[in-house]
Design a protein around this motif. Structure first.
Motif, PDB file in Angstrom:
ATOM      1  N   GLY A  35      -3.904   5.881   4.893  1.00 43.44           N
ATOM      2  CA  GLY A  35      -3.067   4.812   5.411  1.00 43.44           C
ATOM      3  C   GLY A  35      -3.880   3.709   6.059  1.00 43.44           C
ATOM      4  O   GLY A  35      -5.113   3.654   5.940  1.00 43.44           O
ATOM      5  N   MET A  36      -3.190   2.826   6.773  1.00 46.92           N
ATOM      6  CA  MET A  36      -3.869   1.696   7.410  1.00 46.92           C
ATOM      7  C   MET A  36      -3.131   1.329   8.691  1.00 46.92           C
ATOM      8  O   MET A  36      -1.902   1.315   8.743  1.00 46.92           O
ATOM      9  CB  MET A  36      -3.918   0.492   6.457  1.00 46.92           C
TER      10      MET A  36
ATOM     11  N   HIS B  33       0.816  -1.209   0.000  1.00 46.09           N
ATOM     12  CA  HIS B  33       0.000   0.000   0.000  1.00 46.09           C
ATOM     13  C   HIS B  33       0.852   1.262   0.000  1.00 46.09           C
ATOM     14  O   HIS B  33       0.477   2.275  -0.588  1.00 46.09           O
ATOM     15  CB  HIS B  33      -0.919   0.012   1.231  1.00 46.09           C
ATOM     16  N   GLY B  34       2.004   1.193   0.670  1.00 47.28           N
ATOM     17  CA  GLY B  34       2.794   2.402   0.818  1.00 47.28           C
ATOM     18  C   GLY B  34       3.733   2.685  -0.326  1.00 47.28           C
ATOM     19  O   GLY B  34       4.041   3.848  -0.606  1.00 47.28           O
ATOM     20  N   LEU B  35       4.186   1.643  -1.042  1.00 47.26           N
ATOM     21  CA  LEU B  35       5.220   1.839  -2.061  1.00 47.26           C
ATOM     22  C   LEU B  35       4.767   1.425  -3.455  1.00 47.26           C
ATOM     23  O   LEU B  35       4.901   2.195  -4.400  1.00 47.26           O
ATOM     24  CB  LEU B  35       6.475   1.045  -1.670  1.00 47.26           C
ATOM     25  N   GLU B  36       4.245   0.215  -3.583  1.00 45.65           N
ATOM     26  CA  GLU B  36       3.900  -0.261  -4.925  1.00 45.65           C
ATOM     27  C   GLU B  36       2.707   0.472  -5.494  1.00 45.65           C
ATOM     28  O   GLU B  36       2.538   0.561  -6.704  1.00 45.65           O
ATOM     29  CB  GLU B  36       3.651  -1.768  -4.887  1.00 45.65           C
TER      30      GLU B  36
ATOM     31  N   ASP C 191       0.935   1.898   8.330  1.00 45.49           N
ATOM     32  CA  ASP C 191       1.598   2.550   7.196  1.00 45.49           C
ATOM     33  C   ASP C 191       0.849   3.829   6.857  1.00 45.49           C
ATOM     34  O   ASP C 191      -0.308   4.017   7.245  1.00 45.49           O
ATOM     35  CB  ASP C 191       1.632   1.610   5.983  1.00 45.49           C
ATOM     36  N   ASP C 192       1.524   4.718   6.124  1.00 45.96           N
ATOM     37  CA  ASP C 192       0.901   5.980   5.719  1.00 45.96           C
ATOM     38  C   ASP C 192       0.637   5.985   4.224  1.00 45.96           C
ATOM     39  O   ASP C 192       0.724   7.020   3.562  1.00 45.96           O
ATOM     40  CB  ASP C 192       1.764   7.175   6.119  1.00 45.96           C
ATOM     41  N   GLY C 193       0.288   4.800   3.692  1.00 44.33           N
ATOM     42  CA  GLY C 193       0.071   4.655   2.257  1.00 44.33           C
ATOM     43  C   GLY C 193      -1.306   5.093   1.803  1.00 44.33           C
ATOM     44  O   GLY C 193      -1.943   5.954   2.427  1.00 44.33           O
TER      45      GLY C 193
ATOM     46  N   CYS D 225       7.281   5.862   1.990  1.00 41.56           N
ATOM     47  CA  CYS D 225       6.366   5.085   2.829  1.00 41.56           C
ATOM     48  C   CYS D 225       6.993   4.893   4.210  1.00 41.56           C
ATOM     49  O   CYS D 225       8.136   4.462   4.327  1.00 41.56           O
ATOM     50  CB  CYS D 225       6.077   3.732   2.199  1.00 41.56           C
ATOM     51  N   ARG D 226       6.214   5.184   5.230  1.00 38.18           N
ATOM     52  CA  ARG D 226       6.652   4.952   6.607  1.00 38.18           C
ATOM     53  C   ARG D 226       5.836   3.802   7.194  1.00 38.18           C
ATOM     54  O   ARG D 226       4.611   3.887   7.266  1.00 38.18           O
ATOM     55  CB  ARG D 226       6.489   6.218   7.440  1.00 38.18           C
TER      56      ARG D 226
END
Length: 405
Positions: A383-384, A303-306, A331-333, A312-313
């Motif tokens: 995020g989640m 979720h954060g990068l791809e 995560d902050d995605g 992404c943190r």
């Protein structure tokens, strides 16, 4: 409570009613010899005695019907019935005999049992014996049943014809059958969990494996030492993820696998991946279902990068909460629509953006109960955060994994 659990309680109740009067008469006289002890009425003492004896017979039966479990159970079931001898069989032969007369009567058992195996109904007959002093004169045969039909028989021998023995032996056989059904449920649960773990392993993205190897290859010339370290991390990660023993593991091992995963992901994404790890040392020995946290971290990275071009943190915390360990993966995605998430967890929708979430949620509920499912806070663009509560102790939950390499 499940239907099987309710059936078990019902059968125990019937068993107590059937056996209480018999054992009460046996224990009443004993109580009279010790007026200083207030152990209740004869019926109450009979109830306690019956429950205690049944509780001792149950554990072997919960492992299934084998020679070893039958031998251990028969030793407890004969005093429960108060019979001269007791025998347990499967469909093929005698598994265990407790009491006298085995040399004279054991050979005849399967001939007596054959009709019960076919009909599934109890029967009682006179025991044929030429020995005048043999105490085995009457035999009651009751079927032991399971999901697949009649599994075997309980054979109780008495010194005389008795309607009480017929009723008691039939009820005890029903109680034994419930234990065998619970054993089959345990085996089915184990097979289901193993199947879910296999499915979860199959979800480990081939792209992640390919990308990890490609990232390692990119360092072979520029930084051989880092390439070597990443290759060792990759080997350890795959060894742990595809191990073939144990449905449970320790939190320390699961977190070590997550560190290896993040090291490989970091080699690919570089500075775009920021990871914070906060772990209380006292929760490291806690046992939890195998591959329970790694899919949550993989989901956070995805979720954060791809699904985004931003940094992404990912924050992973494992804290002590008294009788429980509380693990959070945040995560902050890009987050997720809560309605879509509910559909994924309910099995109504499958999507690659919910990697392993429904699988992990279902396994947690199976092992610990519905109160221990995933707690997920998310919204589109927000995020989640996933919270997992893990009891520090739960009967039947223990790690069988060997020491870490």
């Amino acid at each position: 409570m499940t239907g099987t659990g309710m059936a078990a309680l019902a059968v125990v109740g019937i068993l107590l009613l059937a056996l209480g009067a018999v054992i009460g008469r046996l224990t009443a006289g004993r109580g009279a010899d010790r007026p200083d002890l207030d152990l209740g009425t004869p019926v109450e003492r009979a109830t306690f005695h019956t429950l205690h004896t049944a509780s001792l017979a149950a554990p072997p039966l919960r492992a299934g019907l084998t020679e070893d479990t039958a031998r251990k159970a028969a030793r407890r079931l004969r005093p429960l019935l108060g019979t001269e001898a007791l025998c347990l069989t499967d469909q093929e032969g005698v598994l265990a005999w407790d009491g006298p007369g085995a040399d004279r009567h054991r050979q005849q058992v399967m001939a007596l049992v054959a009709e019960v195996l076919d009909s599934g109904r109890s029967r009682s007959v006179h025991a044929e014996c030429d020995e005048l002093d043999c105490p085995l004169r009457w035999v009651v045969i009751a079927p032991l049943t399971g999901e697949e039909g009649v599994l075997g028989a309980l054979v109780a021998y008495g010194s005389r014809e008795s309607a009480v023995l017929v009723r008691a032996a039939t009820e005890v056989a029903r109680w034994v059958s419930v234990q065998l059904e619970l054993a089959e449920l345990d085996r089915s649960r184990t097979r289901l969990i193993e199947a879910e773990i296999r499915a979860l392993r199959a979800q480990i993205s081939p792209h992640f494996i390919f990308n990890s190897l490609a990232a390692i290859a990119s360092f072979v010339r520029t930084d051989p030492e880092r390439a070597r370290e990443l290759l060792l991390e990759f080997a350890d990660f795959t060894r742990y993820s595809f191990r073939r023993h144990g449905e449970f593991t320790q939190l320390a091992d699961e977190l070590r696998s997550i560190e290896q995963y993040l090291a490989l992901a970091g080699a690919r994404f570089g500075d775009r991946l920021k990871v914070t790890l906060q772990v209380a040392p006292e929760v490291l020995p806690v046992t939890l279902p195998f591959l329970c946290l790694q899919p949550l971290v993989e989901n956070a990275v995805k979720h954060g990068l791809e699904d985004s071009r931003n940094v992404c943190r990912v924050t992973i915390a494992a804290q002590d909460a008294g009788a429980e360990a509380v693990v959070t993966v945040e995560d902050d995605g890009v987050g997720m629509d809560p309605q879509v998430l509910r559909a994924i967890l309910a099995g109504e929708r499958t999507t690659s953006s919910g990697i392993g979430l429904s699988n992990v949620d279902e396994r947690l509920r199976q092992v610990y109960g519905d109160d221990y499912g995933l707690v997920i806070e998310t919204a589109v663009g927000a995020g989640m955060k996933i919270t997992v509560r893990i009891p520090k102790y739960r009967a039947g939950v223990h790690s069988s994994a060997g020491p870490r390499p």
